[in-house]
Design an enzyme around this catalytic site. Structure first.
Site: not given
Lengths: 211, 115, 90
Positions: A116, A119-121
């Protein structure tokens, strides 16, 4: 010294970090204040917060490993998983909430990996919270441009003839990689197969263990 | 990093940038971090904000915050901002409560015990 | 929606879910995912109209040119339809 959770082990079996005994930070002060205000204002309850923490603790890579093992062993489930991984996983009994999941499958010719960049999905409702490296600047920045170099750092070295497919989770879907089934596992049970499936193999930065 | 040649590109939109090796350090989440995570899920489930609102504030906090604060420090800052915007409590209530919490003791364990 | 699409080159300052490295790049719709509330509205607390979302597949050669590690490797991303223009195959 205060220890309001000294008996608790984290999902990895290690004790939680000893945040109780270090000096109180500004952000910890904010967390306590926000939590108490939400309870006082009737937005939530202490019990609801505790249940949410327990729910997240119960989500961990072993859940995904069971899904992968079943996909290897059960052709009908494999088909359902590739068609709609969220529904197939829910039907298997996992509490993944509203997670919209897509399964991508590694073969002899194709290797998938998930990132991701914005962001950090991460498929947290199935696999639990993401590893720290997944949230790092290096992984988020480099994976879409030099996936093979990143894979080599994880010890995964692919032939030039293997196609790499990088999946950037930019919006509403989350992804799980179905690693290739190792050779020599034809007679193994799903429980035995699941033990071969690592967290990283479901992100695409690893491969399944060989028995 | 801010690029004067391309001022429209925002710091968080980092796909394709050069960077060093992927770090391998891993920590186990501490209780206060788990509580932040739970507050984010509960706050959004109850309609006070969305995950996009969480991200919007994280992005607006800027690159300096990304470099200097831990993941859940950034999250509680964003959760708090979103809860105030969503009307869950007021800035005045937060100020009073944070002062009370800080006065309880010098460790998280002491401060987390309501008086 | 046509199968071959180009990502718009717009660069607004707000919260969007279209990565900069894909702006202007040409890809093929791998699958359509249905409609989802527009994150560009949700981020600011507004009610959000549902917008069609697609998974678009790009070749690394298209995204990075000669700098690609392997030109035939691919990159998939979810891009909202309002960020896509129909176009001819490259």
């Amino acid at each position: 010294m205060p220890h309001d959770h000294h008996d608790h082990l984290s999902p990895s079996g290690h004790p939680y970090r000893a945040d109780d005994d270090t000096s109180l930070s500004y952000w910890q002060t904010m967390e306590i204040a926000v939590r108490e205000l939400l309870v006082e204002n009737g937005v939530t309850t202490a019990a609801e917060i505790a249940v949410q923490i327990e729910t997240m603790d119960a989500r961990n890579p072993s859940n995904g490993a069971k899904v992968v093992a079943r996909a290897w062993a059960d052709p009908a489930f494999h088909a359902a998983l590739m068609d709609n991984a969220g529904d197939a996983t829910r039907d298997m009994g996992f509490d993944i909430g509203p997670l919209k999941l897509i399964a991508v499958e590694n073969t002899a010719d194709v290797h998938n990996m998930i990132v991701c960049t914005l962001c950090s999905c991460y498929p947290r409702n199935l696999l639990g919270l993401p590893p720290d490296w997944y949230k790092s600047r290096a992984y988020r920045s480099r994976t879409v441009r030099e996936p093979r170099s990143v894979l080599a750092e994880f010890g995964v070295n692919l032939a030039d003839t293997t196609q790499v497919r990088v999946h950037d989770s930019t919006a509403d879907m989350r992804y799980i990689v179905i690693p290739a089934r190792p050779q020599g596992t034809e007679n193994m049970s799903q429980t035995e197969l699941a033990a071969l499936v690592t967290r990283d193999s479901m992100i695409g930065t690893g491969v399944a263990k060989t028995p | 990093m801010f690029d004067p040649e391309n001022p429209a590109r925002r710091w968080h939109d980092m796909g394709g940038n050069a960077a060093g090796p992927v770090p391998t350090d891993q920590h186990d989440f501490s209780m206060w971090e788990k509580r932040v995570d739970a507050l984010m899920i509960i706050g959004s489930a109850k309609g006070y904000f969305t995950v996009d609102g969480l991200r919007r504030v994280l992005e607006d906090m800027g690159e300096d915050a990304f470099e200097k604060m831990t993941y859940y420090e950034r999250w509680i800052a964003s959760v708090n901002q979103n809860l105030i915007e969503g009307g869950a409590y007021t800035t005045a209530q937060l100020a009073e409560k944070m002062a009370q919490v800080a006065a309880r003791g010098d460790t998280y364990g002491d401060a987390a015990k309501p008086t | 929606m046509t199968q071959t699409v180009r990502v718009k080159t717009l660069m607004p300052p707000g919260h969007v879910r279209t990565p900069a490295y894909l702006r202007g790049k040409i890809g093929v719709i791998e699958r359509s995912l249905g409609a989802f509330p527009n994150p560009e509205d949700l981020a600011y607390g507004h009610s959000a109209a549902a917008k069609p979302l697609h998974r678009v597949r790009f070749t690394m050669a298209e995204v990075w040119g000669d700098a690609a590690e392997n030109p035939d490797d691919t990159l998939d991303a979810e891009i909202y339809e309002h960020w896509l223009d129909p176009c001819d195959a490259p």
